[in-house]
Scaffold this motif. Structure first.
Motif, PDB file in Angstrom:
ATOM      1  N   PRO A 198       0.968  -1.257  -0.269  1.00 39.29           N
ATOM      2  CA  PRO A 198       0.042  -0.007   0.071  1.00 39.29           C
ATOM      3  C   PRO A 198       0.721   1.183   0.177  1.00 39.29           C
ATOM      4  O   PRO A 198       1.539   1.468   0.645  1.00 39.29           O
ATOM      5  CB  PRO A 198      -1.014  -0.089   1.284  1.00 39.29           C
ATOM      6  CG  PRO A 198      -0.566  -1.257   1.703  1.00 39.29           C
ATOM      7  CD  PRO A 198       0.832  -2.130   0.825  1.00 39.29           C
ATOM      8  N   SER A 199       0.082   1.837  -0.841  1.00 44.82           N
ATOM      9  CA  SER A 199       1.409   3.302  -1.241  1.00 44.82           C
ATOM     10  C   SER A 199       1.023   4.446   0.434  1.00 44.82           C
ATOM     11  O   SER A 199       1.651   5.104   0.297  1.00 44.82           O
ATOM     12  CB  SER A 199       1.001   4.038  -2.632  1.00 44.82           C
ATOM     13  OG  SER A 199      -0.442   4.394  -2.459  1.00 44.82           O
ATOM     14  N   GLN A 200      -0.195   4.438   0.548  1.00 42.88           N
ATOM     15  CA  GLN A 200      -0.100   5.516   1.546  1.00 42.88           C
ATOM     16  C   GLN A 200      -0.772   6.948   0.740  1.00 42.88           C
ATOM     17  O   GLN A 200      -0.336   8.073   0.998  1.00 42.88           O
ATOM     18  CB  GLN A 200       0.653   5.763   2.836  1.00 42.88           C
ATOM     19  CG  GLN A 200      -0.154   4.212   2.988  1.00 42.88           C
ATOM     20  CD  GLN A 200      -1.364   4.010   3.604  1.00 42.88           C
ATOM     21  OE1 GLN A 200      -1.411   4.470   4.263  1.00 42.88           O
ATOM     22  NE2 GLN A 200      -1.680   2.519   3.688  1.00 42.88           N
ATOM     23  N   ILE A 201       0.058   7.264  -0.438  1.00 48.84           N
ATOM     24  CA  ILE A 201      -0.213   8.379  -1.619  1.00 48.84           C
ATOM     25  C   ILE A 201      -1.459   8.451  -1.514  1.00 48.84           C
ATOM     26  O   ILE A 201      -2.548   7.462  -2.387  1.00 48.84           O
ATOM     27  CB  ILE A 201       0.818   8.474  -2.842  1.00 48.84           C
ATOM     28  CG1 ILE A 201       2.060   7.420  -2.134  1.00 48.84           C
ATOM     29  CG2 ILE A 201       0.660   9.470  -3.550  1.00 48.84           C
ATOM     30  CD1 ILE A 201       3.155   7.143  -3.647  1.00 48.84           C
ATOM     31  N   THR A 202      -1.926   9.528  -1.580  1.00 49.90           N
ATOM     32  CA  THR A 202      -3.244  11.140  -1.913  1.00 49.90           C
ATOM     33  C   THR A 202      -2.564  11.801  -2.699  1.00 49.90           C
ATOM     34  O   THR A 202      -2.050  12.786  -2.528  1.00 49.90           O
ATOM     35  CB  THR A 202      -4.332  11.605  -0.464  1.00 49.90           C
ATOM     36  OG1 THR A 202      -2.990  11.908  -0.015  1.00 49.90           O
ATOM     37  CG2 THR A 202      -4.171   9.856   0.267  1.00 49.90           C
ATOM     38  N   ILE A 203      -3.208  12.279  -3.367  1.00 49.33           N
ATOM     39  CA  ILE A 203      -3.374  13.483  -4.407  1.00 49.33           C
ATOM     40  C   ILE A 203      -4.789  14.304  -3.858  1.00 49.33           C
ATOM     41  O   ILE A 203      -6.164  14.219  -4.417  1.00 49.33           O
ATOM     42  CB  ILE A 203      -3.096  12.859  -5.925  1.00 49.33           C
ATOM     43  CG1 ILE A 203      -2.264  12.177  -6.167  1.00 49.33           C
ATOM     44  CG2 ILE A 203      -3.338  14.394  -7.148  1.00 49.33           C
ATOM     45  CD1 ILE A 203      -2.391  11.574  -8.027  1.00 49.33           C
ATOM     46  N   SER A 204      -3.933  15.515  -3.190  1.00 47.70           N
ATOM     47  CA  SER A 204      -5.571  16.862  -3.629  1.00 47.70           C
ATOM     48  C   SER A 204      -4.563  17.880  -4.511  1.00 47.70           C
ATOM     49  O   SER A 204      -3.454  18.149  -4.633  1.00 47.70           O
ATOM     50  CB  SER A 204      -4.930  16.686  -1.990  1.00 47.70           C
ATOM     51  OG  SER A 204      -3.606  17.674  -1.399  1.00 47.70           O
ATOM     52  N   SER A 205      -6.315  18.285  -4.377  1.00 48.69           N
ATOM     53  CA  SER A 205      -5.790  19.801  -5.729  1.00 48.69           C
ATOM     54  C   SER A 205      -6.139  20.724  -5.205  1.00 48.69           C
ATOM     55  O   SER A 205      -6.302  20.576  -4.209  1.00 48.69           O
ATOM     56  CB  SER A 205      -6.108  18.724  -7.108  1.00 48.69           C
ATOM     57  OG  SER A 205      -7.765  18.646  -7.481  1.00 48.69           O
ATOM     58  N   ASP A 206      -7.081  21.182  -6.134  1.00 44.73           N
ATOM     59  CA  ASP A 206      -7.941  22.058  -5.992  1.00 44.73           C
ATOM     60  C   ASP A 206      -9.012  22.096  -4.775  1.00 44.73           C
ATOM     61  O   ASP A 206      -9.541  20.470  -5.026  1.00 44.73           O
ATOM     62  CB  ASP A 206      -8.894  22.744  -6.872  1.00 44.73           C
ATOM     63  CG  ASP A 206      -9.543  23.993  -6.545  1.00 44.73           C
ATOM     64  OD1 ASP A 206     -10.331  24.049  -5.982  1.00 44.73           O
ATOM     65  OD2 ASP A 206      -8.927  25.505  -6.785  1.00 44.73           O
ATOM     66  N   PRO A 207      -9.371  23.008  -3.220  1.00 38.22           N
ATOM     67  CA  PRO A 207     -10.493  22.206  -1.855  1.00 38.22           C
ATOM     68  C   PRO A 207     -11.217  21.844  -2.926  1.00 38.22           C
ATOM     69  O   PRO A 207     -11.984  21.100  -2.173  1.00 38.22           O
ATOM     70  CB  PRO A 207     -10.392  23.174  -0.782  1.00 38.22           C
ATOM     71  CG  PRO A 207      -8.662  23.298  -1.842  1.00 38.22           C
ATOM     72  CD  PRO A 207      -9.158  23.500  -3.198  1.00 38.22           C
TER      73      PRO A 207
END
Length: 150
Positions: A11-20
């Motif tokens: 599991p990478s635990q990577i999240t991608i957040s952009s504009d809220p």
């Protein structure tokens, strides 16, 4: 005992957040949604996912208004406590990622079997693009297909 080179992934635990305005996307959710195995590294998948988030956000920019603080504003309901739009947004991004991954990885094997596999992946790439477009159309409140008379 058999060896499967691409069977396991951490599991990478990577999240991608952009504009809220838009929901966050977890790389692991993309992997599970469109079945991307461990042969695609987290770094490569992350780059492709970022490109797709940028593209999907661009296609949905018309929804950003002062009245709508988040994409969930446009949701017609909820499933498992999440707005419909979160699922559709993930579908759009994940299917765009699947199309790009299949395009990139189909060209690595130039043998006859590799060429056959590349030909076999073409319908899958088209289906992923179609699914991405359908998810975007649903978010925008439009029909899947637009037909014009000439």
């Amino acid at each position: 005992m058999s060896f499967v080179a691409n069977g396991n992934k951490t599991p990478s635990q990577i999240t991608i957040s952009s504009d809220p305005f838009y929901p966050e996307i977890a790389l692991d959710d993309i992997r599970e949604t469109v079945r991307i195995d461990g042969t695609v590294t987290n770094e490569r998948l992350n780059q492709i996912a970022i490109e797709e988030v940028i593209d999907v956000n661009r296609l949905l920019i018309s929804l950003k208004t002062p009245e709508a603080q988040t994409l969930a504003h446009y949701s017609a309901g909820f499933i498992a406590g999440k707005p419909y739009t979160d699922y559709l947004y993930l579908s759009a991004v994940a299917n765009g990622v699947a199309a790009k991954v299949n395009e990139k990885y189909r060209s690595y094997d130039s043998s006859n079997s590799g060429n056959k596999r590349a030909d076999d992946l073409t319908p899958s790439i088209d289906e992923s693009r179609r699914n991405k477009n359908w998810a975007i159309q649903q978010i925008l409140g439009k029909n899947h297909t637009v037909v014009e008379l000439i």
